[in-house]
Structure formats: C-alpha cells, structure tokens
Design a protein around this motif. Structure first.
Motif, PDB file in Angstrom:
ATOM      1  N   LEU A 199      -5.277  -0.392   6.230  1.00 14.25           N
ATOM      2  CA  LEU A 199      -3.880  -0.812   6.338  1.00 14.25           C
ATOM      3  C   LEU A 199      -3.641  -1.856   7.422  1.00 14.25           C
ATOM      4  O   LEU A 199      -2.534  -2.360   7.556  1.00 14.25           O
ATOM      5  CB  LEU A 199      -2.990   0.411   6.641  1.00 14.25           C
ATOM      6  CG  LEU A 199      -3.016   1.570   5.649  1.00 14.25           C
ATOM      7  CD1 LEU A 199      -2.123   2.689   6.151  1.00 14.25           C
ATOM      8  CD2 LEU A 199      -2.569   1.116   4.259  1.00 14.25           C
TER       9      LEU A 199
ATOM     10  N   ILE B 192       4.375  -0.967   3.317  1.00 19.34           N
ATOM     11  CA  ILE B 192       3.588   0.270   3.246  1.00 19.34           C
ATOM     12  C   ILE B 192       4.538   1.453   3.154  1.00 19.34           C
ATOM     13  O   ILE B 192       5.546   1.496   3.861  1.00 19.34           O
ATOM     14  CB  ILE B 192       2.693   0.428   4.497  1.00 19.34           C
ATOM     15  CG1 ILE B 192       1.677  -0.710   4.596  1.00 19.34           C
ATOM     16  CG2 ILE B 192       1.983   1.779   4.495  1.00 19.34           C
ATOM     17  CD1 ILE B 192       0.921  -0.731   5.909  1.00 19.34           C
TER      18      ILE B 192
ATOM     19  N   VAL C 286      -3.941   0.387  -2.785  1.00 15.73           N
ATOM     20  CA  VAL C 286      -3.609  -0.938  -2.255  1.00 15.73           C
ATOM     21  C   VAL C 286      -3.527  -1.884  -3.453  1.00 15.73           C
ATOM     22  O   VAL C 286      -4.433  -1.918  -4.292  1.00 15.73           O
ATOM     23  CB  VAL C 286      -4.665  -1.433  -1.253  1.00 15.73           C
ATOM     24  CG1 VAL C 286      -4.319  -2.838  -0.765  1.00 15.73           C
ATOM     25  CG2 VAL C 286      -4.779  -0.473  -0.081  1.00 15.73           C
TER      26      VAL C 286
ATOM     27  N   ALA D 169       0.843  -1.199   0.000  1.00 17.11           N
ATOM     28  CA  ALA D 169       0.000   0.000   0.000  1.00 17.11           C
ATOM     29  C   ALA D 169       0.871   1.239   0.000  1.00 17.11           C
ATOM     30  O   ALA D 169       1.998   1.240   0.520  1.00 17.11           O
ATOM     31  CB  ALA D 169      -0.919   0.017   1.230  1.00 17.11           C
TER      32      ALA D 169
END
Length: 514
Positions: A69, A77, A20, A7
């Motif tokens: 998340l 991330i 994402v 993400a």
C-alpha cells in the motif's frame, strides 16, 4: 488522482483479503490479490475478547499487506472489518494497532453495509440477468443474504452464523458425526427462521454464492463429479452423506486436498450453505469470484468519481423523515462557508471535513419527526443506530455526535466517546454547525449578509456588517446565548464587524450544500 491505483482490504472473520486494481479505459483491472486465513473469529474468548495471539497473527498479516500500500494515496484505499470486529469488546484496541501499522483508517462496517458491499462486488463480476438475484455470502462469523436487481440491492440481511463460529460451536474437536450435523443444522434453521418467509415471498430469478467457503464446497463437488458447474442441492445432499463417513476434519483435508485451516471450518460452512438451500428451495447456485473486497473497490471508485452512495443515503433520510430541505440547505451552506474561512487555522484540511459537516447540517433536524423538544437527542439516536448505506460504524457515530450537540448543552467532554484522533476536529466542526444553526434559527429565506469568522485556537470572532446585528436583535440575543454555551466547551465567542480576508459566510436563499 495522483495514482491510478486503488486498494481494498477485507478484515474478515475467517480470512483477510487485499485487492489492488486500477481503472483503465473505464474498466477495473485487478493487479494484485492477497489472501491469508487468519481466522480472527477463532481468537474470540468467552467474553468476546480477541486473544493477544489472534491479534498478533492478524497484525503480522497486515504488515505484509501494508508493504503493497505504500505508494497508494490514503484517499484511494479502504480497509473494513466485519463480524468479528463488530462483536469483539476490544476491537478498538486492535483497530488502533492496525491503523498504526498500516498508516490508514480501518472502518468497522455494520452487517447491512457489509451485505450492500458484497452485492456490489458480485453484481460487477457476474453476467447481467433479467429480474432479481439472490446473493449468499458465508463468512467466518456472519452470513449475508441480499436480493437485488442489476447493481441495486433491494433487501439485505446479515445473520450471525458463519463457517468459523458454527465449526467452533459444533465441531470444535474436529469430530464429525450425524448427531453433530443435526445439531448444527438446527442452529442454522433457528437463525434463518426470522427471515425465511420474507425472502421466499420476495422471490428471485437466479441465486449466486460468494466467499471462500462456497468456492471450497464447489471445488469438492466438481472434484467428486457430483456437479459440473456451480452447486446443486442434490450435490450438497451427497456431500452431507460423505461427511458422515469421513468423521474428522483431518480426514476431510486428506480426502479433498484442502488446506488444514480450510478443513477445520469446512463443515460449518457446508452446514450453513446446505441449510440455506434446503430452507429457501435453492436448487442451483452459481458461484461468483467477486465479493466484499471487489465491492469496496467499486464503492471507492464511485467516491473518487463523485458518485458517492452516502449522498444518496442522506437524500433518502431527508425524504424519509420529511425534513425541511430548504432550511437544511441554508444551514449546510453557511456551515461550509464558515469552514472555508477557518480550515487552515483549525487544521480541518482533510477531504472528509466538508462532507461530514455538510451532511450533519443537512440532517440536524432528523429528530423533529418525533418531537421538537430534545430533537437533537432523538436525531442522534436515529443516525447512530439506523442502517445508512456507505457509512461505517464510526462514521455514523461521528455524524450522530455532531447532530446530538448542534444545540443546547455543549460540555467539554462532548466527544470523548469518539476515537481520539477525531475528538478535536469533531469539536471544531460542531462549533461551526452550531453557529450556522443559530444564524438560521428564524428559518427565513432572506439571505444572510457577508459574515466573517476569524479563529485563534479557541478564540472566535464572528463579524457582521455595521448595523446588521442591531437590525436583527433576536439573532444577536441567540448568539449571546450561544457564546455562553460554547464557553462550557472552552471556546470564547466575540461578536464584531465583518473583516476582509477569506471568503465571508453567505447563504443565498435556497442554497444547498454540495
């Protein structure tokens, strides 16, 4: 990876974006996109401080993003802030609140790094072409111009003008007049003046635009029938005339069915794009769906696959500054071997610790190009202020801080200027770097013996085989001096015999850090 998903969040000056995605059969599949027009740049006051209201609005958006998340590992991330967070004097306050809310690190990237990531996102989302591509991205507070070929950006610039900042400066009350358009156009030309001739001289085969402003402009042009696909200079000229007739952002929203928030910054984005096309002679502009957040995804996937652009950056700096690669490799290998012995006790188990230490070790002599005396200061300045692809502003600050303190004075407050969560680990990594530098001060290619390092908080014992220190009196003297310097930072270094236990530090001749 423990999860197939990655993400990225782009904390832009106008909008916040989240994407994402997952990697499937070598292809990136987008599973979710979220976007909110937070207009963070609109919250900057005359002292370049973000208002409390704008911070609350932004944090509310991030709370919604954060839910998506929760099941994605932190190392998969990336969250980056751009121009407004670069400018805001209280950006550290906002970043701390955002990190607490999201549970993930927020990076503020420099303009050149933002441009590199934008180009990467565009290049992966448009058809390949022979020759060079010009990419234009109009954000809320800055505009990026990149010339590249295939997936490689060759020339980058970040200009401090965007749809929010220009709209606030020239159309703050919503009124649009011919005189105000001319004023805004002059500001755009002034910002373009330093780079215009250079970009024209470099040339390109295709021009591509990215960002919400450019997509909104394309939608209006196609809706009016002034363009069939993409954006043409002639269509922009017709839109300019139409803007003089509607006279207010509220009328713009009504005529072209734009969201009121987009309508408020539409004219500023238009003036930037029109000015760019006129100044650079862009007759036709393609529009890309990909931009900064897609670039973040591809850059993140590169790190996961061990194709980290930061490694290429380090290699480029070593070449540019003509550093002694053999010495850099020896110091790096020894520093990393010491780290492996103390990672658990010193809580340096994060994946980034060896990368940070190894890269700092490889660049610790960057300042030698200028002078030997004080080269640690010069090297730190270069690394803090240079454009280093792949690095955020804080990452560069940490790298520079380690290089700055790799020799000579080591005061207890040496890392007080870093984010609080980094202070302790930075101090400990610096101790390891300093020891490695001292051990290789002779610059000999002769391999070191097995050296053990045992730590108990700030107590260190460096162990050597029987008789080795006696046979190397200069190294022993250097380590005794270093013990006194480390004492300034609250560490106590003792020399002893090699102990059995975790892997001892050895640096074979010619070894290079991974």
């Amino acid at each position: 990876m423990s999860s197939d998903f990655v993400a990225a969040i782009d904390l832009g000056s106008n909008s916040f974006h989240m994407i994402v995605a997952r990697l499937s059969n070598g292809q990136v599949q987008v599973h979710d996109r979220l976007r909110e027009m937070v207009q963070l740049a609109g919250g900057l006051d005359g002292r370049n401080r973000l208002s409390e209201e704008s911070q609350r609005r932004a944090l509310a958006c991030l709370a919604r993003f954060g839910q998506r998340l929760r099941h994605i590992p932190a190392e998969q991330i990336r969250i980056v802030g751009t121009n407004t967070l670069r400018q805001a004097r209280n950006s550290a306050e906002f970043v701390a609140r955002a990190e607490q809310l999201l549970g993930h690190k927020v990076e503020i990237v420099r303009g050149q790094e933002e441009a590199r990531l934008i180009y990467l996102g565009v290049a992966h989302n448009v058809a390949d072409i022979p020759g060079k591509r010009l990419v234009v991205d109009i954000g809320g507070g800055s505009t990026e111009l990149i010339i590249g070929e295939k997936f490689d950006p060759l020339h980058l610039a970040s200009l401090r003008m965007g749809c929010v900042s220009l709209s606030r400066a020239c159309f703050g009350d919503g009124r649009v007049t011919a005189a105000r358009l001319r004023e805004a156009e002059l500001l755009v030309q002034l910002n373009l003046e330093p780079v215009r001739e250079e970009y024209l001289a470099r040339g390109w085969n295709v021009a591509t635009g990215a960002s919400g402003s450019i997509k909104a402009i394309q939608g209006v042009l196609i809706g009016e029938g002034w363009s069939r696909e993409g954006i043409t200079l002639e269509a922009l000229r017709r839109l300019r005339q139409a803007l003089c007739e509607v006279r207010h952002t509220a009328a713009i929203a009504a005529r072209w069915q734009l969201d009121p928030a987009r309508a408020r910054v539409f004219v500023g984005g238009f003036v930037v794009l029109h000015g760019l096309c006129e100044a650079l002679g862009i007759e036709q502009l393609q529009v890309s769906e990909g931009a900064l957040r897609e670039g973040l995804i591809y850059d993140l996937l590169g790190r996961i696959r061990h194709e980290d652009v930061r490694d290429r950056t380090i290699a480029d700096v070593i070449t540019r500054f003509n550093l002694d690669e053999a010495q850099a490799g020896r110091v790096s290998a020894t520093a990393l071997a010491l780290l492996r012995q103390v990672r658990a006790q010193w809580r340096l188990n994060g994946a980034e610790a060896p990368h940070v230490l190894g890269r700092a070790a490889r660049l610790h002599e960057a300042g030698l190009l200028l002078t030997h005396d004080g080269h640690h200061r010069h090297g730190a300045y270069v690394l803090e202020h240079a454009d280093l692809p792949g690095y955020s502003r804080d990452d560069q600050l940490l790298l520079a801080a380690l290089v700055r303190r790799h020799r000579r004075a080591f005061p207890a407050a040496a890392f007080a200027h870093l984010p609080k969560q980094w202070t302790r680990s930075a101090r400990r990594l610096c101790v390891l770097l300093r020891l490695a530098v001292v051990l290789h001060r002779s610059r000999s290619s002769e391999a070191l013996p097995a050296i053990s390092l045992h730590v108990d908080r700030r107590q260190l014992e460096l162990g050597f085989p029987d008789g080795w220190l006696e046979a190397h009196p200069l190294t022993r003297a250097d380590l005794q001096i270093e013990a006194g310097l480390l004492h300034q930072a609250g560490f106590k270094l003792r020399l002893g015999r090699t102990r059995t236990g975790p892997e001892p530090a050895q640096a074979p001749s010619g070894s290079v850090a991974p």
